[in-house]
Design an enzyme around this catalytic site. Sequence first.
Site, mmCIF file in Angstrom:
data_model
loop_
_atom_site.group_PDB
_atom_site.id
_atom_site.type_symbol
_atom_site.label_atom_id
_atom_site.label_comp_id
_atom_site.label_asym_id
_atom_site.label_seq_id
_atom_site.Cartn_x
_atom_site.Cartn_y
_atom_site.Cartn_z
ATOM 1 N N GLN A 1 0.593 -28.300 -55.459
ATOM 2 C CA GLN A 1 -0.030 -29.541 -54.989
ATOM 3 C C GLN A 1 -0.957 -30.157 -56.022
ATOM 4 O O GLN A 1 -1.780 -29.472 -56.620
ATOM 5 C CB GLN A 1 -0.850 -29.257 -53.720
ATOM 6 C CG GLN A 1 -1.490 -30.488 -53.131
ATOM 7 C CD GLN A 1 -1.996 -30.237 -51.720
ATOM 8 O OE1 GLN A 1 -3.037 -29.615 -51.515
ATOM 9 N NE2 GLN A 1 -1.239 -30.683 -50.735
ATOM 10 N N LEU B 1 -13.098 -31.496 -57.771
ATOM 11 C CA LEU B 1 -12.531 -31.984 -56.515
ATOM 12 C C LEU B 1 -13.499 -32.919 -55.789
ATOM 13 O O LEU B 1 -14.676 -32.637 -55.665
ATOM 14 C CB LEU B 1 -12.236 -30.773 -55.632
ATOM 15 C CG LEU B 1 -11.717 -31.031 -54.223
ATOM 16 C CD1 LEU B 1 -10.341 -31.666 -54.280
ATOM 17 C CD2 LEU B 1 -11.665 -29.729 -53.446
ATOM 18 N N PHE C 1 -8.601 -36.264 -41.034
ATOM 19 C CA PHE C 1 -8.105 -35.737 -42.302
ATOM 20 C C PHE C 1 -6.677 -36.222 -42.523
ATOM 21 O O PHE C 1 -6.032 -36.714 -41.588
ATOM 22 C CB PHE C 1 -8.156 -34.199 -42.282
ATOM 23 C CG PHE C 1 -8.961 -33.621 -43.406
ATOM 24 C CD1 PHE C 1 -10.327 -33.832 -43.465
ATOM 25 C CD2 PHE C 1 -8.358 -32.879 -44.409
ATOM 26 C CE1 PHE C 1 -11.082 -33.300 -44.499
ATOM 27 C CE2 PHE C 1 -9.102 -32.340 -45.449
ATOM 28 C CZ PHE C 1 -10.458 -32.550 -45.486
ATOM 29 N N ARG D 1 0.957 -28.985 -48.602
ATOM 30 C CA ARG D 1 -0.031 -28.504 -47.644
ATOM 31 C C ARG D 1 -0.887 -29.660 -47.145
ATOM 32 O O ARG D 1 -1.318 -30.499 -47.924
ATOM 33 C CB ARG D 1 -0.932 -27.460 -48.293
ATOM 34 C CG ARG D 1 -2.068 -27.005 -47.404
ATOM 35 C CD ARG D 1 -2.868 -25.884 -48.025
ATOM 36 N NE ARG D 1 -3.681 -26.286 -49.168
ATOM 37 C CZ ARG D 1 -4.813 -26.982 -49.075
ATOM 38 N NH1 ARG D 1 -5.246 -27.414 -47.896
ATOM 39 N NH2 ARG D 1 -5.499 -27.274 -50.154
ATOM 40 N N HIS E 1 -4.131 -28.585 -57.814
ATOM 41 C CA HIS E 1 -5.053 -28.142 -56.765
ATOM 42 C C HIS E 1 -4.635 -26.887 -56.014
ATOM 43 O O HIS E 1 -5.465 -26.044 -55.717
ATOM 44 C CB HIS E 1 -5.228 -29.286 -55.762
ATOM 45 C CG HIS E 1 -6.209 -29.005 -54.679
ATOM 46 N ND1 HIS E 1 -7.520 -28.660 -54.948
ATOM 47 C CD2 HIS E 1 -6.092 -29.013 -53.322
ATOM 48 C CE1 HIS E 1 -8.164 -28.483 -53.796
ATOM 49 N NE2 HIS E 1 -7.329 -28.669 -52.807
ATOM 50 N N HIS F 1 -3.909 -32.765 -55.994
ATOM 51 C CA HIS F 1 -4.831 -33.389 -55.037
ATOM 52 C C HIS F 1 -5.110 -34.821 -55.491
ATOM 53 O O HIS F 1 -5.319 -35.072 -56.677
ATOM 54 C CB HIS F 1 -6.136 -32.582 -54.978
ATOM 55 C CG HIS F 1 -7.028 -32.959 -53.842
ATOM 56 N ND1 HIS F 1 -7.734 -34.151 -53.826
ATOM 57 C CD2 HIS F 1 -7.343 -32.318 -52.694
ATOM 58 C CE1 HIS F 1 -8.437 -34.201 -52.702
ATOM 59 N NE2 HIS F 1 -8.222 -33.106 -52.003
ATOM 60 N N GLU G 1 -11.076 -34.620 -49.518
ATOM 61 C CA GLU G 1 -10.309 -35.557 -48.713
ATOM 62 C C GLU G 1 -11.166 -36.067 -47.554
ATOM 63 O O GLU G 1 -10.921 -37.144 -46.998
ATOM 64 C CB GLU G 1 -9.069 -34.826 -48.170
ATOM 65 C CG GLU G 1 -8.115 -35.693 -47.406
ATOM 66 C CD GLU G 1 -6.782 -34.981 -47.193
ATOM 67 O OE1 GLU G 1 -6.202 -34.500 -48.187
ATOM 68 O OE2 GLU G 1 -6.330 -34.890 -46.045
ATOM 69 N N ARG H 1 -0.978 -35.578 -48.958
ATOM 70 C CA ARG H 1 -1.495 -35.562 -50.319
ATOM 71 C C ARG H 1 -0.429 -35.891 -51.358
ATOM 72 O O ARG H 1 -0.696 -36.573 -52.337
ATOM 73 C CB ARG H 1 -2.110 -34.195 -50.625
ATOM 74 C CG ARG H 1 -3.406 -34.007 -49.900
ATOM 75 C CD ARG H 1 -3.984 -32.634 -50.135
ATOM 76 N NE ARG H 1 -5.294 -32.562 -49.488
ATOM 77 C CZ ARG H 1 -6.033 -31.463 -49.439
ATOM 78 N NH1 ARG H 1 -5.601 -30.345 -49.998
ATOM 79 N NH2 ARG H 1 -7.204 -31.477 -48.841
#
Lengths: 414, 562
Positions: free
Chosen positions: B229, B241, B113, B375, B340, B231, B244, B275
């Site tokens: 954030q 979405l 990730f 984050r 996001h 995304h 990721e 991100r």
Amino acid sequence: MADYTIKVRRYQPESGEAAYWEEFNVELDPSLSVLDGLLQAKDRDDGSLAVRCSCRAAICGSCGMKINGQSGLGCQTQIGEAQEQANKMAAATGKSAAEASSPVGVEADHSGLHTGHAHTATTTAAVPIVIEPMGNMPVIKDLVTDMESTHWTKIRRVTPWLLPFGEPPEREYIVEPESMVDITQSMACIQCGACVSSCLSMEVDPLFIGPAALAKAYRFVGDPRDAETSERLADLAQDPHGIYDCTHCFSCVDACPKGVAPMDQIMRLRRKAGENGIDDPNSGHSHEMAFVKIIEKKGTLDESMLLQESFAPGVLGKLMPTKRAIKEMIGSLPTAVRGVKAGKMRSLRKLIPGAHHKLPDGAQDEVKAIYKHAEEHNEEFNLYIKGEEGDEEAAVEERLEPASAPGAEEASNG
Amino acid sequence: MPSHDVLVIGAGLAGQRAALAAAEQGVSVGIVSKVHPVRSHSNAAQGGINAALNPDDTWESHAFDTVKGSDYLGDQDAIEIMAREAPEEILHMEHLGVTFHRNAEGKLGTRAFGGASAARTYYVADITGQAIMHVLYEQLMKYSEQITRYEEWFSSSLAIDENGECCGVVTRNVADGSMELFGAKSVILATGGSGQIWKPTTNALICTGDGIAMAYRVGAKLMDMEMIQYHPTTLAGKGFLITEGARGEGALLLNKNGERFMEKYAPNKMELASRDVVSRAEQTEINEGRGFPDGTVALDITVVPKKRIHEALREIVLVGRDFAGVDITREPIHIKPGNHYTMGGVKTDVEGRTDIPGLYAAGEAACVSVHGGNRLGANSLLDTLIFGKHSGRDAAARALRTDWSKPSGKVLEDEQAMVDDINGREKGSGRRVSEIKLELGQTMDSKVAVFRDEAGITEALETVRRLKEEAKTAYIDDHGSVFNQDLMGAIELGYMLDCAECSCIGALERKESRGAQYRTDYPERNDEEWLKHINLEKTEDGPEISYSEVTITQWQPEARTY
């Protein structure tokens, strides 16, 4: 952008009036969803239009509804596609989905159709997209149904939590990787209720545990970490409204927006119940085995053999039927008589045991070949393993001998 | 008056985890949610949950990645707790029945990730949030004697007693419109973020900042509300979405010339940089004319083996098919940065305690702060579980040592008057609620997004303040009691506007670029002046600004490259 007319079955409980239809004209891109259409109507025309919704991406399970009579999610159905479907239905039947699906709708159409919000300036002769609350559930308001009494009560009925073997291990449970992928298909259920809405068995037997709760049950039965597999299976097999109440109609498979295929999960429960030798008062397992055996032997269903094979299978069963088998067979006679009376059996000759013909020529061999193929390819239909339905079909086509395909067709027609 | 020792508002992952943790302490628990718990937005977390559970991995490495990901704005004491306790929590979830992916040995398997120096993301296909949340809901059903569920109850105001302690909440039964004051010794807000302030957003329609605004209105401090954030991979226009996890599985980002542009921005981590870094890179490509005409770049998932896509990215196959008309196994999908996650929120300590005694916050509604300026993917589920658990335990402990305080009935009368006022507005008395929401969303997405500057933020703030005035006379159509979503929408608009005002104030105040806050007029990070949290407290004249220290334990701020 395109114009659509959505025709919503409304019910406002505080008005004291019965349900009625109301049309809204909306303008949006065909790739947007039916839910987007409803939200536009709500935002622009009437904020009292009630519809549960949250994620808009088919993951929260809030917006179960019927669109042109088909249960699904409002957010997952593109409005352009819904329009095409409505057009097709109208062309095929000469009626809109509302007239075809709901008697209340017909009355409302004749008495008091509210068209106040339908801006008639855009006089397209388009067929409306018909939107109704889910079936098999009481309606609270407009598209909002009471899922607690119909859906969640049944979910709780299947003891929906893991019952592990004693204390957990220090680290994770070590399990077959495939077993987790297997139950992830039922884990993908978002509890939207579309399967419950579409379930034909539940229409007849409202007490049927139903597709959603049984798919949830498989999530534990298939979980190697659960200690109560056989207890769960016995419970679900012995309940008169349990796994043998499903009639194999595929409605839930069609309705499910997440590929959970609840009916497949029910069939897995049945198979496991059979494998575990669970004696069920419905004789569901032996009934199913009777079908399998008769088709393998004759290619089409020999009704005269079905009762006997279901309750007193094999030569032994025929020679020495148990008391229960005799009772069950006598008990089933009225159903058989009703079937004959209703003309479901075209020839009385078919009632004579053994008179039912086999398939002609080599067709029966083709049926046997299909059985053999199925046994050799004992794979689960699981989207997490197989991918899209189209891919699956293509893969099957590749595997089957080209020559056997026509034979299979003949067999199913025969 | 229904009363519980611990009352949890919101029933996503943080709320459900808090309720279970509190119940374990033997107190009576009520959990109140405006939607059925399984409809909560934790569902949408696709990719997974981080933990240094693998013997080769260390919690320090996880913690450092999180600190660096936060652009050094995260509080390191809180991050340490989260990273240390993560392995145990994952195992706990596994033991409860979460169907985590296994490796060939049958043990828990991981995927890579963004922003992480090891593959430490545990997952269930790409429905990780859903899978965990449904398992927690199974536990709520199992422990129904200890935990009372109030499903579809809409909370509108916190009750504060004469000592200034939180002692309950006013909530409305959505099914029949009846309003009740629920009493409690501890109240935990687990109501999620405020993404609906932006349009489009990946957030669900229910993410309207309810708890953040309710806490703010009774005097709790909000923190780092500018940290929002975007995304990197969302569908243009619709905001859906794309996990990721797709990039974790090897998917590439390409501009219209087919160039793998992340080479320029993050030569080491490439697509798996933090991100904020990836979103800025994409937006730069788009702004400089190397995007597609629809204002997007391409995510190419076709490089991932098909079998793996079906097993691990199933949801994305469906999203592509149903919402973009794209078969992701055969062609790239067009994506862009989209709103996001709310890194900021109600300021809490590591036990979830806010500035108001008896009031707790956990999950996206809270700002502990473990996410700081940005984050990391797969840290949000972890945040909800770890700090949900801490809040639940501490709230229960407080309840066990605290006497009942009877909330004044005035708060209920005030709420009823507020509802009557909204219901009494005639059609045409002002704007429609939906119009105001649309203008708010579009304004925020254009002015307080990936790139920001003083003029734009100021304009947004002025718009928000005008909309606040307009909201006072905005009218609704539904004046009934049963399932009056129109009324709830009007109340939610109020929450959204409070949160939006705070996000604008924070963004205007922070005169530097850090994490998700990128000021084109202050393009550098400025540790000397701005390595600190911005706190906002409600006054008559709007939010009052103060600052608090960032807790640093072992990682001093460094330049941040990927």
